[in-house]
Design a protein around this motif. Structure first.
Motif, PDB file in Angstrom:
ATOM      1  N   PRO A  68       0.800  -1.235   0.000  1.00 35.20           N
ATOM      2  CA  PRO A  68       0.000   0.000   0.000  1.00 35.20           C
ATOM      3  C   PRO A  68       0.833   1.285   0.000  1.00 35.20           C
ATOM      4  O   PRO A  68       0.318   2.347  -0.295  1.00 35.20           O
ATOM      5  CB  PRO A  68      -0.812  -0.082   1.292  1.00 35.20           C
ATOM      6  CG  PRO A  68      -0.722  -1.492   1.755  1.00 35.20           C
ATOM      7  CD  PRO A  68       0.532  -2.071   1.167  1.00 35.20           C
ATOM      8  N   ARG A  69       2.134   1.168   0.342  1.00 35.31           N
ATOM      9  CA  ARG A  69       2.981   2.366   0.419  1.00 35.31           C
ATOM     10  C   ARG A  69       4.325   2.084  -0.227  1.00 35.31           C
ATOM     11  O   ARG A  69       4.785   0.945  -0.248  1.00 35.31           O
ATOM     12  CB  ARG A  69       3.229   2.764   1.880  1.00 35.31           C
ATOM     13  CG  ARG A  69       1.991   3.062   2.648  1.00 35.31           C
ATOM     14  CD  ARG A  69       2.219   3.410   4.098  1.00 35.31           C
ATOM     15  NE  ARG A  69       3.493   2.974   4.627  1.00 35.31           N
ATOM     16  CZ  ARG A  69       4.070   3.459   5.709  1.00 35.31           C
ATOM     17  NH1 ARG A  69       3.478   4.385   6.401  1.00 35.31           N
ATOM     18  NH2 ARG A  69       5.218   3.005   6.136  1.00 35.31           N
ATOM     19  N   VAL A  70       4.975   3.143  -0.708  1.00 36.30           N
ATOM     20  CA  VAL A  70       6.335   3.000  -1.240  1.00 36.30           C
ATOM     21  C   VAL A  70       7.337   3.469  -0.191  1.00 36.30           C
ATOM     22  O   VAL A  70       7.003   4.206   0.733  1.00 36.30           O
ATOM     23  CB  VAL A  70       6.537   3.782  -2.570  1.00 36.30           C
ATOM     24  CG1 VAL A  70       5.628   3.259  -3.647  1.00 36.30           C
ATOM     25  CG2 VAL A  70       6.370   5.259  -2.368  1.00 36.30           C
ATOM     26  N   GLY A  71       8.573   3.019  -0.336  1.00 42.05           N
ATOM     27  CA  GLY A  71       9.650   3.436   0.553  1.00 42.05           C
ATOM     28  C   GLY A  71       9.644   2.749   1.905  1.00 42.05           C
ATOM     29  O   GLY A  71      10.361   3.169   2.815  1.00 42.05           O
ATOM     30  N   VAL A  72       8.856   1.695   2.039  1.00 44.19           N
ATOM     31  CA  VAL A  72       8.809   0.961   3.309  1.00 44.19           C
ATOM     32  C   VAL A  72      10.199   0.379   3.569  1.00 44.19           C
ATOM     33  O   VAL A  72      10.799  -0.220   2.685  1.00 44.19           O
ATOM     34  CB  VAL A  72       7.749  -0.154   3.265  1.00 44.19           C
ATOM     35  CG1 VAL A  72       7.816  -1.031   4.507  1.00 44.19           C
ATOM     36  CG2 VAL A  72       6.365   0.442   3.084  1.00 44.19           C
TER      37      VAL A  72
END
Length: 172
Positions: A68-72
């Protein structure tokens, strides 16, 4: 001391691509011409940073991530600044990617909610992780010395982790 590094994972992309498919390593060594339309598959630290580098060098970038998110996985303040840079550079971010299929110079991307089509793709960059190269067990078993594996050869990670592992190996 074995420090053979790691290799980029090469997931399969369905369909027929009329554009090259490169690992993130290849894409950053041979930067595409300015104005190229580049899709980066993998929005973890490596993919997000590659998207930034390619956009900063003049490519139109689409960043595709299954989560659901980038850069995790990035340090929070680094992630915050990187996301702002991606936005400032006009990187299009698509999350929750379930499937990717090539069709000539187009990519069909199926997300959890939508089906998207990106036309005029010049390059697909795979930033979907790395696997350790390690050392062949047959070679290792034939050695009469202690074998210590460090860095990405042990487990893919950051340069800081590789340096710490090498330091521990030498000091012990």
């Amino acid at each position: 001391i074995v420090a053979t590094g790691s290799a980029a994972l090469q997931p399969s992309v369905g369909g027929e691509a009329a554009f090259p498919v490169h690992s993130v390593d290849q894409a950053l060594r041979a930067v595409p011409p300015k104005g190229s339309r580049v899709a980066v598959l993998g929005g973890g630290p490596t993919g997000a940073e590659a998207a930034h580098a390619l956009a900063a060098q003049g490519s139109q970038v689409i960043l595709l991530e299954k989560r659901p998110r980038v850069g995790v996985g990035l340090i929070p303040h680094v992630r915050f600044h990187l996301l702002r840079l991606l936005e400032d550079e006009g990187v299009e971010v698509v999350t929750r990617v379930r499937r990717l299929e090539a069709d000539g110079t187009s990519l069909r991307v199926v997300t959890r909610k939508d089906e998207l089509r990106f036309d005029g793709i010049d390059l697909l960059v795979l930033a979907t992780g790395r696997e350790s190269k390690g050392i062949d067990p047959a070679i290792k078993s034939g050695l009469r010395v202690e074998v210590i594996t460090v860095g990405d050869a042990l487990q893919p990670g950051s340069i800081l982790e590789a340096l710490q592992g090498a330091r521990r190996a030498v000091e012990d």
